[in-house]
Write an enzyme that holds these catalytic residues in place. Structure first.
Site, PDB file in Angstrom:
ATOM      1  CD  GLU A  92      -1.321  -0.332   3.641  1.00  0.00           C
ATOM      2  OE1 GLU A  92      -1.947   0.662   4.050  1.00  0.00           O
ATOM      3  OE2 GLU A  92      -1.485  -1.479   4.086  1.00  0.00           O
ATOM      4  CB  CYS A 105       3.328   7.661   2.827  1.00  0.00           C
ATOM      5  SG  CYS A 105       3.948   6.575   4.131  1.00  0.00           S
ATOM      6  CB  CYS A 112       7.125  -4.781   8.775  1.00  0.00           C
ATOM      7  SG  CYS A 112       8.467  -4.020   9.728  1.00  0.00           S
ATOM      8  CB  CYS A 116       6.464  -1.597  16.060  1.00  0.00           C
ATOM      9  SG  CYS A 116       8.192  -1.263  15.650  1.00  0.00           S
ATOM     10  CB  CYS A 119       3.127  -0.896  13.390  1.00  0.00           C
ATOM     11  SG  CYS A 119       3.274  -0.748  11.599  1.00  0.00           S
ATOM     12  N   GLY A 159       6.919  -1.843   6.054  1.00  0.00           N
ATOM     13  CA  GLY A 159       8.308  -2.275   6.009  1.00  0.00           C
ATOM     14  C   GLY A 159       9.260  -1.335   6.719  1.00  0.00           C
ATOM     15  CD  GLU A 160      13.636  -0.019   9.632  1.00  0.00           C
ATOM     16  OE1 GLU A 160      14.434   0.699   8.994  1.00  0.00           O
ATOM     17  OE2 GLU A 160      12.953   0.391  10.583  1.00  0.00           O
ATOM     18  CG  LEU A 215      12.445   7.773  20.861  1.00  0.00           C
ATOM     19  CD1 LEU A 215      13.753   7.000  20.719  1.00  0.00           C
ATOM     20  CD2 LEU A 215      12.734   9.195  21.335  1.00  0.00           C
ATOM     21  CG  ASN A 290      -3.100   6.116  13.099  1.00  0.00           C
ATOM     22  OD1 ASN A 290      -3.979   6.924  12.826  1.00  0.00           O
ATOM     23  ND2 ASN A 290      -1.836   6.298  12.752  1.00  0.00           N
ATOM     24  CB  CYS A 333       1.657   2.496   8.141  1.00  0.00           C
ATOM     25  SG  CYS A 333       2.786   1.225   7.665  1.00  0.00           S
TER      26      CYS A 333
END
Length: 341
Positions: A92, A105, A112, A116, A119, A159-160, A215, A290, A333
């Site tokens: 996406e 974006c 990923c 986290c 997310c 993704g990272e 962070l 979110n 995301c």
């Protein structure tokens, strides 16, 4: 023989490829120009001979992802795209309209593996890395769809980016090409959860892109609760790497801080965060969390978010609140891909 994806090449690399197949190098310039006009097949490259187009079709590919679904916000015109890849994986991207231009974006991986807990992108883990052409084609397909030039890019989708460092590095070379998208490095932001060795590698490239660090907590104890990467690299190690980045690029670093009600939004959190960042060329981007259906985190009330920002500013840390975009279309995301899956 595996086909070469031409959107994975810089202009010089494409010229070299064309020379190696027995053609004049200027044909590489022509083909490069066509790619960044948004053509999707060699047949559209009208100034190439039929023989060359046939030769290219047998050994190379333009490289195309396709719009699978798109959703437009009735609130602010934000468009969320689901793109289908050649292997039918789904990624996406988001297009956002600002006064200063069009920002996108984009994703760097399918899924990923960073884990986290706030997310949606990471819930099903990592499927695979994206190739540089798949990253660049998100921008091209959005430009073609909306009929306007993209002026700003944020590597902050699924993704990272630093977990796919080689392909992202190639993308950064291609996106800046004068005869291609020609997007200046200062208009590109890369967001990372903090893979410290890769921050040093990125710093050594001396590209003046904007670095954003996810962070989300003021100390290592809390960060470990929501971000597995914190078990590998401490906040002190990340800040040390950021100082190196600032020294090499002379760019201000952004610290992204998702505010989670009752977890990282206390006065003590403000004090610890301000003390950690004191004297660093940086700013804090506050993000009211979110809603992710699979998680139970709550967003603080907005008056509380404003207070958090003001308290940081009082302590000499520049802080802003991220404007929420596309809230009516699952703009955050990973949300839309999760619903599709």
């Amino acid at each position: 023989m595996e086909k070469v994806y031409l959107k994975s090449l810089t202009e010089e690399q494409l010229k070299e490829f064309i020379k190696n197949i027995g053609e004049k190098s200027f044909r590489g310039n022509q083909i490069f120009s066509w790619l960044y006009k948004g053509v999707e097949s060699f047949d559209e490259m009208s100034n190439l001979s039929k023989g060359l187009r046939e030769k290219l079709s047998s050994i190379a590919s333009v490289g195309n992802i396709r719009i699978y679904k798109k959703f437009e916000s009735k609130i602010d015109g934000t468009i969320k795209y689901l793109f289908a890849l050649e292997d039918d994986n789904i990624i996406e991207s988001v297009m956002m309209k600002y006064e200063h231009g069009i920002s996108v974006c984009i994703s760097t991986q399918v899924g990923c593996r960073m884990g986290c807990s706030f997310c949606a992108s990471t819930i099903d883990g990592l499927e695979r890395n994206l190739k540089s052409w798949e990253i660049i084609d998100q921008v091209l397909k959005i430009q073609k769809d909306i009929g306007h030039r993209v002026s700003n890019i944020v590597l902050m989708g699924s993704g990272e980016p630093l977990d796919n460092f080689d392909e992202v590095k190639q993308f950064l070379k291609i996106v800046n090409e004068k005869n291609g998208l020609n997007i200046g490095y200062r208009h590109i932001t890369l967001s990372t959860c903090g893979i410290v060795p890769k921050i040093y590698e990125l710093s050594d490239l001396k590209l003046p892109i904007n670095l954003a660090i996810s962070l989300h907590a003021p100390d290592d104890k809390k960060r470990k609760e929501i971000m597995p990467i914190a078990k590998a690299y401490s906040i002190d190690e990340i800040i040390k790497a950021c100082k190196y980045y600032i020294k090499n690029t002379n760019r201000r670093v952004t610290f992204e801080y998702s505010l989670i009600k009752g977890f990282n939004d206390t006065k003590k959190d403000i004090e610890i965060l301000a003390n950690r960042l004191k004297g660093l060329l940086c700013h804090v981007n506050l993000i009211p969390i979110n809603k992710v259906e699979e998680r139970n985190f709550e967003k603080p009330k907005m008056d509380f978010v404003y207070k958090f920002r003001d308290e940081l500013n009082k302590r000499g840390i520049t802080a802003t609140i991220r404007r929420e975009m596309g809230s009516d279309i699952n703009g955050a995301c990973g949300q839309l891909r999760r619903k599709h899956l």
